[in-house]
Design a protein around this motif. Structure first.
Motif, PDB file in Angstrom:
ATOM      1  N   MET A   1      -0.612   2.133  20.807  1.00  0.00           N
ATOM      2  CA  MET A   1      -0.539   2.161  19.215  1.00  0.00           C
ATOM      3  C   MET A   1      -2.182   1.751  19.021  1.00  0.00           C
ATOM      4  O   MET A   1      -2.569   0.719  19.653  1.00  0.00           O
ATOM      5  N   ASP A   2      -2.996   2.508  18.277  1.00  0.00           N
ATOM      6  CA  ASP A   2      -4.351   2.126  18.092  1.00  0.00           C
ATOM      7  C   ASP A   2      -4.345   0.853  17.263  1.00  0.00           C
ATOM      8  O   ASP A   2      -3.358   0.196  16.515  1.00  0.00           O
ATOM      9  N   HIS A   3      -5.717   0.603  17.282  1.00  0.00           N
ATOM     10  CA  HIS A   3      -5.929  -0.682  16.548  1.00  0.00           C
ATOM     11  C   HIS A   3      -5.737  -0.790  15.003  1.00  0.00           C
ATOM     12  O   HIS A   3      -5.164  -1.475  14.407  1.00  0.00           O
ATOM     13  N   ALA A   4      -6.249   0.399  14.450  1.00  0.00           N
ATOM     14  CA  ALA A   4      -5.882   0.545  12.822  1.00  0.00           C
ATOM     15  C   ALA A   4      -4.672   0.488  12.558  1.00  0.00           C
ATOM     16  O   ALA A   4      -3.906   0.048  11.541  1.00  0.00           O
ATOM     17  N   ARG A   5      -3.672   1.185  13.412  1.00  0.00           N
ATOM     18  CA  ARG A   5      -2.163   1.286  13.003  1.00  0.00           C
ATOM     19  C   ARG A   5      -1.569  -0.162  13.022  1.00  0.00           C
ATOM     20  O   ARG A   5      -0.502  -0.547  12.371  1.00  0.00           O
ATOM     21  N   ARG A   6      -2.176  -0.687  14.139  1.00  0.00           N
ATOM     22  CA  ARG A   6      -1.654  -2.099  14.340  1.00  0.00           C
ATOM     23  C   ARG A   6      -1.823  -3.066  13.220  1.00  0.00           C
ATOM     24  O   ARG A   6      -1.195  -3.647  12.676  1.00  0.00           O
ATOM     25  N   HIS A   7      -3.135  -3.022  12.930  1.00  0.00           N
ATOM     26  CA  HIS A   7      -3.666  -3.699  11.665  1.00  0.00           C
ATOM     27  C   HIS A   7      -2.790  -3.170  10.361  1.00  0.00           C
ATOM     28  O   HIS A   7      -2.284  -4.090   9.457  1.00  0.00           O
ATOM     29  N   TYR A   8      -2.395  -1.966  10.124  1.00  0.00           N
ATOM     30  CA  TYR A   8      -1.614  -1.465   9.023  1.00  0.00           C
ATOM     31  C   TYR A   8      -0.185  -2.191   9.169  1.00  0.00           C
ATOM     32  O   TYR A   8       0.266  -2.752   8.017  1.00  0.00           O
TER      33      TYR A   8
ATOM     34  N   VAL B   1      11.749   0.949  12.308  1.00  0.00           N
ATOM     35  CA  VAL B   1      10.781   1.279  10.991  1.00  0.00           C
ATOM     36  C   VAL B   1       9.564   1.010  11.432  1.00  0.00           C
ATOM     37  O   VAL B   1       8.413   2.076  11.317  1.00  0.00           O
ATOM     38  N   ALA B   2       9.160  -0.081  12.092  1.00  0.00           N
ATOM     39  CA  ALA B   2       7.904  -0.394  12.789  1.00  0.00           C
ATOM     40  C   ALA B   2       7.027   0.653  13.659  1.00  0.00           C
ATOM     41  O   ALA B   2       6.133   1.126  13.670  1.00  0.00           O
ATOM     42  N   LYS B   3       8.039   1.117  14.532  1.00  0.00           N
ATOM     43  CA  LYS B   3       7.936   2.116  15.512  1.00  0.00           C
ATOM     44  C   LYS B   3       7.448   3.384  14.755  1.00  0.00           C
ATOM     45  O   LYS B   3       6.419   3.987  15.048  1.00  0.00           O
ATOM     46  N   ALA B   4       8.065   3.782  13.761  1.00  0.00           N
ATOM     47  CA  ALA B   4       7.818   5.210  12.850  1.00  0.00           C
ATOM     48  C   ALA B   4       6.476   4.894  12.327  1.00  0.00           C
ATOM     49  O   ALA B   4       5.625   5.803  12.378  1.00  0.00           O
ATOM     50  N   PHE B   5       6.241   3.720  11.468  1.00  0.00           N
ATOM     51  CA  PHE B   5       4.951   3.508  11.062  1.00  0.00           C
ATOM     52  C   PHE B   5       3.737   3.407  12.099  1.00  0.00           C
ATOM     53  O   PHE B   5       2.820   3.826  11.549  1.00  0.00           O
ATOM     54  N   GLY B   6       4.136   3.041  13.119  1.00  0.00           N
ATOM     55  CA  GLY B   6       2.927   2.961  14.044  1.00  0.00           C
ATOM     56  C   GLY B   6       2.803   4.331  14.973  1.00  0.00           C
ATOM     57  O   GLY B   6       1.794   4.626  15.404  1.00  0.00           O
TER      58      GLY B   6
ATOM     59  N   PHE C   1     -12.225   6.010   3.915  1.00  0.00           N
ATOM     60  CA  PHE C   1     -11.086   6.776   4.027  1.00  0.00           C
ATOM     61  C   PHE C   1     -10.193   6.174   5.248  1.00  0.00           C
ATOM     62  O   PHE C   1      -8.991   5.894   4.512  1.00  0.00           O
ATOM     63  N   LEU C   2     -10.312   6.121   6.307  1.00  0.00           N
ATOM     64  CA  LEU C   2      -9.449   5.609   7.215  1.00  0.00           C
ATOM     65  C   LEU C   2      -9.046   4.293   7.028  1.00  0.00           C
ATOM     66  O   LEU C   2      -7.613   3.821   6.931  1.00  0.00           O
ATOM     67  N   PRO C   3      -9.895   3.264   6.645  1.00  0.00           N
ATOM     68  CA  PRO C   3      -9.567   1.990   6.292  1.00  0.00           C
ATOM     69  C   PRO C   3      -8.405   1.865   5.016  1.00  0.00           C
ATOM     70  O   PRO C   3      -7.483   1.192   5.089  1.00  0.00           O
ATOM     71  N   THR C   4      -8.821   2.897   4.208  1.00  0.00           N
ATOM     72  CA  THR C   4      -7.527   2.828   2.823  1.00  0.00           C
ATOM     73  C   THR C   4      -6.265   3.468   3.302  1.00  0.00           C
ATOM     74  O   THR C   4      -5.474   3.000   2.920  1.00  0.00           O
ATOM     75  N   VAL C   5      -6.454   4.579   4.182  1.00  0.00           N
ATOM     76  CA  VAL C   5      -5.149   5.132   4.651  1.00  0.00           C
ATOM     77  C   VAL C   5      -4.151   4.232   5.294  1.00  0.00           C
ATOM     78  O   VAL C   5      -3.125   4.332   5.287  1.00  0.00           O
ATOM     79  N   TYR C   6      -4.948   3.448   6.155  1.00  0.00           N
ATOM     80  CA  TYR C   6      -4.196   2.255   6.738  1.00  0.00           C
ATOM     81  C   TYR C   6      -4.049   1.009   6.336  1.00  0.00           C
ATOM     82  O   TYR C   6      -4.574  -0.089   6.920  1.00  0.00           O
TER      83      TYR C   6
END
Ligand SMILES: C[S@@+](CC[C@H](N)C(=O)[O-])C[C@H]1O[C@@H](n2cnc3c(N)ncnc32)[C@H](O)[C@@H]1O
Length: 369
Positions: free
Chosen positions: A1-8, A23-28, A55-60
């Motif tokens: 999982m990339d950094h942005a999604r881990r932070h998400y 659920v965590a897996k799906a969001f990741g 854009f990306l920081p808000t998306v995540y």
């Protein structure tokens, strides 16, 4: 999982939501940016495009992304991730389950459910929104989701479902959903209550009894069509008080109720009194709950520290009721909103009836304060 999604995931958890591993897996796993290819709108109506640095920081982030406006009114969005997580958790999805979603929106929630192994049918009343959701799912390479254009009241194409999730605010539950629900199934649905849309987990009971357990607080955009019909038990529409208010009852709690406890009181006040709704008060950023008179612009607003601000000819009377509601809630040990069970009875448009909240019961001893 990339950094942005881990932070998400960290942000969703930091906002108080425990994520089950699936659920965590799906969001990741699901790329949320693919579901907002044309960007989104910020609270002040500004458009953020994929090329913009925010854009990306808000998306995540744990934020709702508004994707379509009519005038300045949001008519489609990707909901707040922590709320999606709570609703998916309440749904109890298992691999292979057939899930109906009302309100396809961007398609992101359907993608999360499909990633958890569900077979999803999702419907949206806006054809252009349904088309975009279909394209986004294809671009993301997510299979197992059928997207249809329909008014969700009808429950869309034929089929039986183990679970139904409604991602738009409604006044009541469509009887078509109840007909399509497999035995033991549950409908997770935000149902209007005192100017907000708390999420209910609704089940078919014995002898045509339909009940909902309160899951969590939520605010949703309202559905189009018969799903938002007014009914005899409707609370007043959310409002903004006109003109100045007087402080008619002094501070009751120090420290003030935190956001969740205030929501608990708000819920109880709405269960006990049909004039309670969400109100904006001049010079206060946060909306609060209030008893409003027939004009909709006066009455008594209750603040988180227990102060009451009131206006209009019935200010004194509404203040007394507001104080009595707060005292009743406190005397009962501050019951949390999850302690309520809601009985749903036929109401709404007789030509397209819905099951609307009619009775409220406290089901268990509240947690000790
Ligand atoms: C908050 S968005 C749904 C978010 C979506 N689940 C997602 O993951 O992006 C609400 C959607 O409900 C749709 N909607 C409103 N009224 C509806 C109705 N009566 N039947 C079906 N969809 C409806 C709107 O067009 C809008 O796209």
């Amino acid at each position: 999982m990339d950094h942005a999604r881990r932070h998400y995931l960290d942000q969703i958890r930091r906002d108080g939501v425990t994520l089950a591993p699936a659920v965590a897996k799906a969001f990741g796993a699901v790329p949320r940016e693919v579901f907002v290819p044309d960007g989104f709108y910020t609270g002040d109506g500004r458009r953020v495009l994929p090329a913009d640095p925010e854009f990306l920081p808000t998306v995540y982030s744990n934020d709702v992304l508004v994707t379509k406006l009519t005038g300045d009114v949001p008519v489609s969005s990707s909901s707040q991730p922590s709320l999606m997580a709570l609703m998916i958790d309440a749904l109890g999805v298992q691999p292979g389950m057939r899930v109906l979603e009302i309100g396809a929106g961007t398609g992101y929630n359907a993608a999360l459910l499909a990633t958890m192994g569900a077979v999803v049918t999702t419907v949206d009343v806006q054809p252009d929104v349904a088309d975009r959701a279909r394209s986004a799912l294809a671009r993301a390479g997510i299979g197992g989701v059928r997207v249809e254009t329909a008014d969700g009241y009808t429950a869309g194409p034929d089929g039986r479902y183990d679970r139904i999730i409604v991602t738009v605010g409604v006044a009541g539950v469509s009887p078509h959903w109840l007909d399509r629900l497999a035995p033991g199934g549950v409908i997770v649905v935000p149902v209007e209550h005192a100017g907000t849309h708390p999420v209910l987990a609704v089940r078919n009971g014995a002898e045509d009894e339909v009940t909902g357990a309160v899951v969590c607080p939520a605010g949703f955009m309202s559905a189009a069509g018969p799903l938002t019909a007014q009914h005899t038990g409707s609370h007043p529409q959310p409002t903004v008080f006109a003109g100045d208010l007087d402080e008619t009852a002094e501070q009751r709690w120090d420290p003030a109720l935190d956001a969740l406890a205030y929501r608990d009181l708000w819920y109880a006040a709405g269960a006990w009194h049909h004039r309670v709704t969400r109100a904006g008060v001049p010079r206060r950023e946060q909306t609060c709950f209030a008893l409003v008179d027939d004009s909709g612009a006066a009455g008594a607003a209750v603040l988180p520290d227990g102060r009451v601000l009131a206006s209009g000819p019935a200010a004194e009377q509404y203040t007394a009721v507001a104080v009595a509601l707060a005292e009743r809630w406190w005397a009962l040990g501050r019951p949390p909103m999850r302690a309520w069970r809601v009985g749903l009875a036929p109401g709404g448009d007789p030509a397209a009836p819905i099951r609307v909240p009619r009775t409220w019961t406290l089901t268990r001893r509240p947690d000790p304060a």
